[in-house]
Write a protein that holds these residues in place. Structure first.
Motif, short mmCIF file in Angstrom:
data_model
loop_
_atom_site.label_atom_id
_atom_site.label_comp_id
_atom_site.label_asym_id
_atom_site.label_seq_id
_atom_site.Cartn_x
_atom_site.Cartn_y
_atom_site.Cartn_z
N SER A 97 34.23 -37.51 7.50
CA SER A 97 33.44 -37.33 6.27
C SER A 97 31.95 -37.56 6.55
O SER A 97 31.09 -36.85 6.02
CB SER A 97 33.92 -38.31 5.20
OG SER A 97 33.25 -38.09 3.98
N GLN A 98 31.65 -38.53 7.42
CA GLN A 98 30.27 -38.78 7.80
C GLN A 98 29.68 -37.58 8.52
O GLN A 98 28.54 -37.18 8.25
CB GLN A 98 30.20 -40.02 8.70
CG GLN A 98 28.78 -40.37 9.13
CD GLN A 98 28.77 -41.46 10.20
OE1 GLN A 98 29.71 -41.61 10.97
NE2 GLN A 98 27.70 -42.24 10.23
N MET A 99 30.45 -36.98 9.42
CA MET A 99 29.99 -35.80 10.14
C MET A 99 29.68 -34.65 9.19
O MET A 99 28.62 -34.02 9.26
CB MET A 99 31.04 -35.36 11.16
CG MET A 99 30.65 -34.11 11.94
SD MET A 99 32.04 -33.29 12.77
CE MET A 99 32.88 -32.53 11.36
N VAL A 100 30.60 -34.37 8.27
CA VAL A 100 30.41 -33.28 7.32
C VAL A 100 29.16 -33.52 6.47
O VAL A 100 28.34 -32.62 6.25
CB VAL A 100 31.65 -33.12 6.42
CG1 VAL A 100 31.37 -32.12 5.29
CG2 VAL A 100 32.86 -32.66 7.23
N GLU A 101 29.00 -34.75 6.02
CA GLU A 101 27.86 -35.10 5.18
C GLU A 101 26.54 -34.89 5.92
O GLU A 101 25.60 -34.29 5.38
CB GLU A 101 27.99 -36.57 4.75
CG GLU A 101 26.87 -37.07 3.86
CD GLU A 101 27.06 -38.52 3.46
OE1 GLU A 101 26.03 -39.21 3.29
OE2 GLU A 101 28.22 -38.97 3.33
N GLU A 102 26.48 -35.35 7.16
CA GLU A 102 25.23 -35.25 7.92
C GLU A 102 24.92 -33.80 8.31
O GLU A 102 23.76 -33.38 8.30
CB GLU A 102 25.30 -36.15 9.15
CG GLU A 102 25.31 -37.64 8.80
CD GLU A 102 25.40 -38.53 10.02
OE1 GLU A 102 25.36 -38.00 11.16
OE2 GLU A 102 25.50 -39.76 9.84
N ILE A 103 25.96 -33.05 8.65
CA ILE A 103 25.73 -31.65 9.03
C ILE A 103 25.28 -30.83 7.83
O ILE A 103 24.37 -30.01 7.93
CB ILE A 103 27.00 -31.05 9.68
CG1 ILE A 103 27.20 -31.65 11.07
CG2 ILE A 103 26.91 -29.52 9.77
CD1 ILE A 103 28.45 -31.21 11.76
N ARG A 104 25.89 -31.04 6.69
CA ARG A 104 25.47 -30.33 5.47
C ARG A 104 24.00 -30.65 5.15
O ARG A 104 23.22 -29.77 4.80
CB ARG A 104 26.36 -30.71 4.29
CG ARG A 104 27.73 -30.06 4.28
CD ARG A 104 28.47 -30.40 2.98
NE ARG A 104 27.80 -29.78 1.86
CZ ARG A 104 28.22 -28.66 1.26
NH1 ARG A 104 29.30 -28.04 1.70
NH2 ARG A 104 27.58 -28.17 0.23
N ARG B 240 18.41 -28.41 5.33
CA ARG B 240 17.01 -28.52 5.75
C ARG B 240 16.66 -27.51 6.84
O ARG B 240 15.57 -27.55 7.39
CB ARG B 240 16.75 -29.94 6.27
CG ARG B 240 16.88 -31.03 5.22
CD ARG B 240 16.82 -32.41 5.86
NE ARG B 240 16.91 -33.48 4.87
CZ ARG B 240 17.14 -34.76 5.16
NH1 ARG B 240 17.28 -35.12 6.43
NH2 ARG B 240 17.22 -35.66 4.21
N TYR B 241 17.63 -26.68 7.20
CA TYR B 241 17.46 -25.68 8.26
C TYR B 241 17.23 -26.32 9.64
O TYR B 241 16.66 -25.70 10.52
CB TYR B 241 16.33 -24.69 7.93
CG TYR B 241 16.65 -23.82 6.75
CD1 TYR B 241 17.41 -22.67 6.89
CD2 TYR B 241 16.24 -24.19 5.47
CE1 TYR B 241 17.73 -21.88 5.80
CE2 TYR B 241 16.55 -23.41 4.36
CZ TYR B 241 17.31 -22.25 4.53
OH TYR B 241 17.63 -21.49 3.44
N ASN B 242 17.72 -27.55 9.82
CA ASN B 242 17.68 -28.20 11.12
C ASN B 242 18.98 -27.87 11.87
O ASN B 242 19.85 -28.71 12.05
CB ASN B 242 17.53 -29.72 10.97
CG ASN B 242 16.19 -30.11 10.41
OD1 ASN B 242 15.20 -29.40 10.61
ND2 ASN B 242 16.13 -31.22 9.71
#
Length: 244
Positions: free
Chosen positions: A45-52, A57-59
Protein backbone atom coordinates in the motif's frame (compact mmCIF):
# COMPACT_ATOMS: atom_id res chain seq x y z
CA UNK A 1 13.36 -5.34 -10.79
CA UNK A 2 12.17 -7.76 -13.47
CA UNK A 3 14.26 -10.86 -12.71
CA UNK A 4 13.45 -11.04 -8.96
CA UNK A 5 9.84 -10.09 -9.71
CA UNK A 6 9.55 -12.95 -12.20
CA UNK A 7 11.18 -15.30 -9.68
CA UNK A 8 8.56 -14.33 -7.08
CA UNK A 9 5.81 -14.88 -9.64
CA UNK A 10 7.26 -18.28 -10.62
CA UNK A 11 7.53 -19.29 -6.96
CA UNK A 12 3.86 -18.51 -6.43
CA UNK A 13 2.69 -20.25 -9.63
CA UNK A 14 4.70 -23.40 -8.86
CA UNK A 15 3.29 -23.95 -5.37
CA UNK A 16 -0.19 -22.64 -6.16
CA UNK A 17 -0.47 -25.29 -8.88
CA UNK A 18 0.80 -28.02 -6.53
CA UNK A 19 -1.75 -27.08 -3.84
CA UNK A 20 -4.56 -26.24 -6.29
CA UNK A 21 -4.92 -22.73 -4.87
CA UNK A 22 -7.80 -20.86 -6.50
CA UNK A 23 -8.08 -17.10 -5.88
CA UNK A 24 -11.59 -15.89 -5.14
CA UNK A 25 -11.24 -12.28 -6.32
CA UNK A 26 -8.81 -9.38 -6.61
CA UNK A 27 -9.66 -7.95 -3.18
CA UNK A 28 -7.08 -7.53 -0.43
CA UNK A 29 -7.14 -10.38 2.14
CA UNK A 30 -8.85 -9.27 5.33
CA UNK A 31 -8.03 -10.07 8.95
CA UNK A 32 -4.73 -11.80 8.21
CA UNK A 33 -3.08 -12.98 11.41
CA UNK A 34 0.57 -13.47 10.44
CA UNK A 35 2.74 -10.39 11.05
CA UNK A 36 4.60 -10.97 7.76
CA UNK A 37 1.33 -10.80 5.81
CA UNK A 38 0.32 -7.60 7.58
CA UNK A 39 3.72 -6.07 6.89
CA UNK A 40 3.96 -6.90 3.18
CA UNK A 41 0.39 -5.65 2.57
CA UNK A 42 1.32 -2.41 4.32
CA UNK A 43 4.50 -2.18 2.25
CA UNK A 44 2.45 -2.76 -0.93
CA UNK A 45 0.00 0.00 0.00
CA UNK A 46 2.91 2.33 0.73
CA UNK A 47 4.40 1.60 -2.69
CA UNK A 48 1.12 2.29 -4.50
CA UNK A 49 0.61 5.52 -2.55
CA UNK A 50 4.10 6.85 -3.28
CA UNK A 51 4.05 5.87 -6.96
CA UNK A 52 0.65 7.50 -7.52
CA UNK A 53 1.90 10.67 -5.82
CA UNK A 54 5.02 10.86 -7.97
CA UNK A 55 3.14 10.03 -11.19
CA UNK A 56 0.65 12.82 -10.46
CA UNK A 57 3.69 15.12 -10.28
CA UNK A 58 5.08 13.65 -13.52
CA UNK A 59 8.15 12.37 -11.65
CA UNK A 60 8.20 9.18 -13.70
CA UNK A 61 11.82 8.29 -12.98
CA UNK A 62 11.20 8.49 -9.24
CA UNK A 63 8.04 6.41 -9.67
CA UNK A 64 9.91 3.70 -11.57
CA UNK A 65 12.71 3.56 -9.00
CA UNK A 66 10.20 2.91 -6.21
CA UNK A 67 9.42 -0.61 -7.49
CA UNK A 68 12.88 -1.85 -6.51
CA UNK A 69 12.32 -1.42 -2.75
CA UNK A 70 9.06 -3.33 -2.77
CA UNK A 71 10.50 -6.17 -4.83
CA UNK A 72 13.38 -6.38 -2.37
CA UNK A 73 10.90 -6.52 0.53
CA UNK A 74 8.85 -9.17 -1.26
CA UNK A 75 11.64 -11.50 -2.39
CA UNK A 76 14.45 -11.05 0.12
CA UNK A 77 12.29 -10.90 3.22
CA UNK A 78 8.62 -11.89 2.82
CA UNK A 79 8.97 -14.92 0.52
CA UNK A 80 12.24 -16.07 2.04
CA UNK A 81 10.81 -15.99 5.57
CA UNK A 82 7.46 -17.45 4.47
CA UNK A 83 8.77 -20.41 2.44
CA UNK A 84 7.95 -22.95 5.16
CA UNK A 85 4.35 -21.76 5.17
CA UNK A 86 4.03 -22.70 1.48
CA UNK A 87 6.02 -25.93 1.83
CA UNK A 88 4.12 -27.52 4.71
CA UNK A 89 1.85 -30.39 3.74
CA UNK A 90 -1.32 -29.44 5.61
CA UNK A 91 -3.56 -26.77 4.09
CA UNK A 92 -4.32 -24.75 7.21
CA UNK A 93 -5.48 -21.16 7.62
CA UNK A 94 -1.94 -19.79 7.81
CA UNK A 95 -1.01 -21.39 4.48
CA UNK A 96 -4.19 -20.12 2.82
CA UNK A 97 -3.53 -16.59 4.08
CA UNK A 98 0.04 -16.76 2.75
CA UNK A 99 -1.23 -17.74 -0.71
CA UNK A 100 -3.92 -15.06 -0.69
CA UNK A 101 -1.44 -12.39 0.40
CA UNK A 102 1.22 -13.26 -2.17
CA UNK A 103 -1.43 -13.51 -4.90
CA UNK A 104 -2.79 -10.07 -4.07
CA UNK A 105 0.72 -8.57 -3.99
CA UNK A 106 1.62 -9.99 -7.40
CA UNK A 107 -1.68 -8.98 -8.97
CA UNK A 108 -1.51 -5.44 -7.57
CA UNK A 109 2.12 -5.13 -8.58
CA UNK A 110 1.28 -6.11 -12.17
CA UNK A 111 -1.40 -3.41 -12.30
CA UNK A 112 0.86 -0.77 -10.73
CA UNK A 113 3.86 -1.55 -12.95
CA UNK A 114 1.84 -1.99 -16.17
CA UNK A 115 2.55 1.52 -17.57
CA UNK A 116 6.29 0.96 -17.05
CA UNK A 117 6.76 -2.68 -18.12
CA UNK A 118 3.61 -3.37 -20.17
CA UNK A 119 4.37 -6.77 -21.69
CA UNK A 120 5.76 -8.71 -18.75
CA UNK A 121 3.00 -7.42 -16.45
CA UNK A 122 0.41 -8.48 -19.05
CA UNK A 123 1.91 -11.98 -19.12
CA UNK A 124 1.69 -12.17 -15.33
CA UNK A 125 -1.83 -10.77 -15.24
CA UNK A 126 -3.17 -13.21 -17.85
CA UNK A 127 -2.10 -16.12 -15.66
CA UNK A 128 -3.29 -14.52 -12.41
CA UNK A 129 -6.68 -13.13 -13.44
CA UNK A 130 -9.99 -14.83 -12.74
CA UNK A 131 -12.84 -14.99 -15.25
CA UNK A 132 -14.66 -11.95 -13.81
CA UNK A 133 -11.64 -9.61 -14.07
CA UNK A 134 -10.94 -7.33 -17.07
CA UNK A 135 -9.42 -9.09 -20.07
CA UNK A 136 -6.16 -7.17 -19.90
CA UNK A 137 -4.09 -5.52 -17.17
CA UNK A 138 -4.29 -2.37 -19.30
CA UNK A 139 -8.07 -2.33 -18.94
CA UNK A 140 -7.89 -2.38 -15.13
CA UNK A 141 -8.31 0.71 -12.98
CA UNK A 142 -4.99 1.93 -11.62
CA UNK A 143 -4.59 0.69 -8.01
CA UNK A 144 -5.34 2.98 -5.08
CA UNK A 145 -3.72 2.60 -1.64
CA UNK A 146 -5.52 0.16 0.64
CA UNK A 147 -6.51 1.23 4.12
CA UNK A 148 -4.04 -1.19 5.71
CA UNK A 149 -0.98 0.95 6.35
CA UNK A 150 0.74 0.16 9.64
CA UNK A 151 3.53 2.72 9.86
CA UNK A 152 4.81 1.32 13.17
CA UNK A 153 5.08 -2.19 11.71
CA UNK A 154 6.82 -0.85 8.60
CA UNK A 155 9.40 0.94 10.77
CA UNK A 156 9.77 -2.08 13.04
CA UNK A 157 10.50 -4.41 10.13
CA UNK A 158 12.87 -1.87 8.57
CA UNK A 159 14.85 -1.69 11.81
CA UNK A 160 14.85 -5.48 12.04
CA UNK A 161 16.20 -5.85 8.50
CA UNK A 162 18.86 -3.22 9.23
CA UNK A 163 19.95 -5.11 12.36
CA UNK A 164 20.15 -8.37 10.39
CA UNK A 165 22.04 -6.70 7.55
CA UNK A 166 24.61 -5.21 9.95
CA UNK A 167 24.99 -8.54 11.75
CA UNK A 168 25.64 -10.37 8.51
CA UNK A 169 28.15 -7.70 7.50
CA UNK A 170 30.05 -8.27 10.75
CA UNK A 171 30.00 -12.02 10.14
CA UNK A 172 31.46 -11.49 6.67
CA UNK A 173 34.14 -9.15 8.01
CA UNK A 174 35.22 -11.79 10.51
CA UNK A 175 34.81 -14.76 8.14
CA UNK A 176 32.02 -16.29 10.23
CA UNK A 177 29.50 -17.92 7.91
CA UNK A 178 25.81 -17.73 8.85
CA UNK A 179 25.53 -21.50 9.22
CA UNK A 180 28.02 -21.32 12.12
CA UNK A 181 25.98 -20.71 15.31
CA UNK A 182 27.19 -18.02 17.71
CA UNK A 183 26.38 -17.40 21.37
CA UNK A 184 24.87 -13.95 21.06
CA UNK A 185 24.32 -10.78 19.07
CA UNK A 186 24.68 -7.43 20.83
CA UNK A 187 22.56 -4.54 19.56
CA UNK A 188 22.84 -0.85 20.32
CA UNK A 189 19.60 0.96 19.50
CA UNK A 190 19.76 4.72 18.76
CA UNK A 191 16.71 5.40 20.95
CA UNK A 192 14.19 3.75 23.29
CA UNK A 193 11.50 3.39 20.62
CA UNK A 194 13.84 1.54 18.25
CA UNK A 195 14.93 -0.79 21.07
CA UNK A 196 11.28 -1.51 21.86
CA UNK A 197 10.67 -2.37 18.19
CA UNK A 198 13.68 -4.68 18.07
CA UNK A 199 12.63 -6.34 21.33
CA UNK A 200 9.47 -7.38 19.52
CA UNK A 201 11.40 -9.13 16.74
CA UNK A 202 14.21 -10.73 18.75
CA UNK A 203 13.27 -14.23 17.56
CA UNK A 204 13.51 -13.16 13.90
CA UNK A 205 16.89 -11.48 14.43
CA UNK A 206 18.25 -14.49 16.32
CA UNK A 207 17.12 -16.88 13.59
CA UNK A 208 18.44 -14.74 10.74
CA UNK A 209 21.85 -14.29 12.40
CA UNK A 210 21.96 -17.84 13.79
CA UNK A 211 22.68 -16.76 17.35
CA UNK A 212 21.39 -18.27 20.60
CA UNK A 213 20.46 -14.95 22.16
CA UNK A 214 20.07 -11.27 21.31
CA UNK A 215 21.05 -8.72 23.94
CA UNK A 216 20.89 -4.93 24.07
CA UNK A 217 23.53 -2.43 25.14
CA UNK A 218 22.53 1.16 25.88
CA UNK A 219 26.05 2.62 26.08
CA UNK A 220 27.64 2.67 22.65
CA UNK A 221 30.88 3.99 24.13
CA UNK A 222 31.37 0.75 26.02
CA UNK A 223 31.70 -1.12 22.71
CA UNK A 224 33.62 1.38 20.57
CA UNK A 225 37.11 2.81 20.83
CA UNK A 226 37.47 6.07 18.92
CA UNK A 227 40.75 7.61 17.88
CA UNK A 228 41.91 10.26 15.42
CA UNK A 229 45.05 10.42 13.33
CA UNK A 230 46.08 13.49 11.36
CA UNK A 231 46.49 13.22 7.60
CA UNK A 232 49.92 14.87 7.54
CA UNK A 233 50.17 14.89 3.76
CA UNK A 234 47.01 16.98 3.40
CA UNK A 235 47.59 19.16 6.47
CA UNK A 236 51.24 19.76 5.57
CA UNK A 237 50.30 21.23 2.20
CA UNK A 238 47.83 23.58 3.87
CA UNK A 239 49.77 24.56 7.03
CA UNK A 240 53.36 24.41 5.87
CA UNK A 241 55.79 25.48 8.62
CA UNK A 242 52.89 25.68 11.10
CA UNK A 243 52.29 21.95 10.80
CA UNK A 244 53.73 21.16 14.24
Amino acid sequence: VMIPMWNAYSFFITYANIDNFEPKNDKMPENVSNVLDKWILSSLSQMVEEIRTEMDRYNLQKSANRFAKFIDDLTNWYIRRSRRRFWKSQNDTDKTEAYATLYYCLLTFSKTAAPFIPFITEAMYQNLRTADMPESVHLCDYPTPDNCRDVYLEKQMENTMNAVSLGRFLRTQNNLKVRQPLARALLVAPDAETEKMLQGTISIIAEELNVKSVEFESDEGALVKRSAKANFKVLGAKLGKNMK
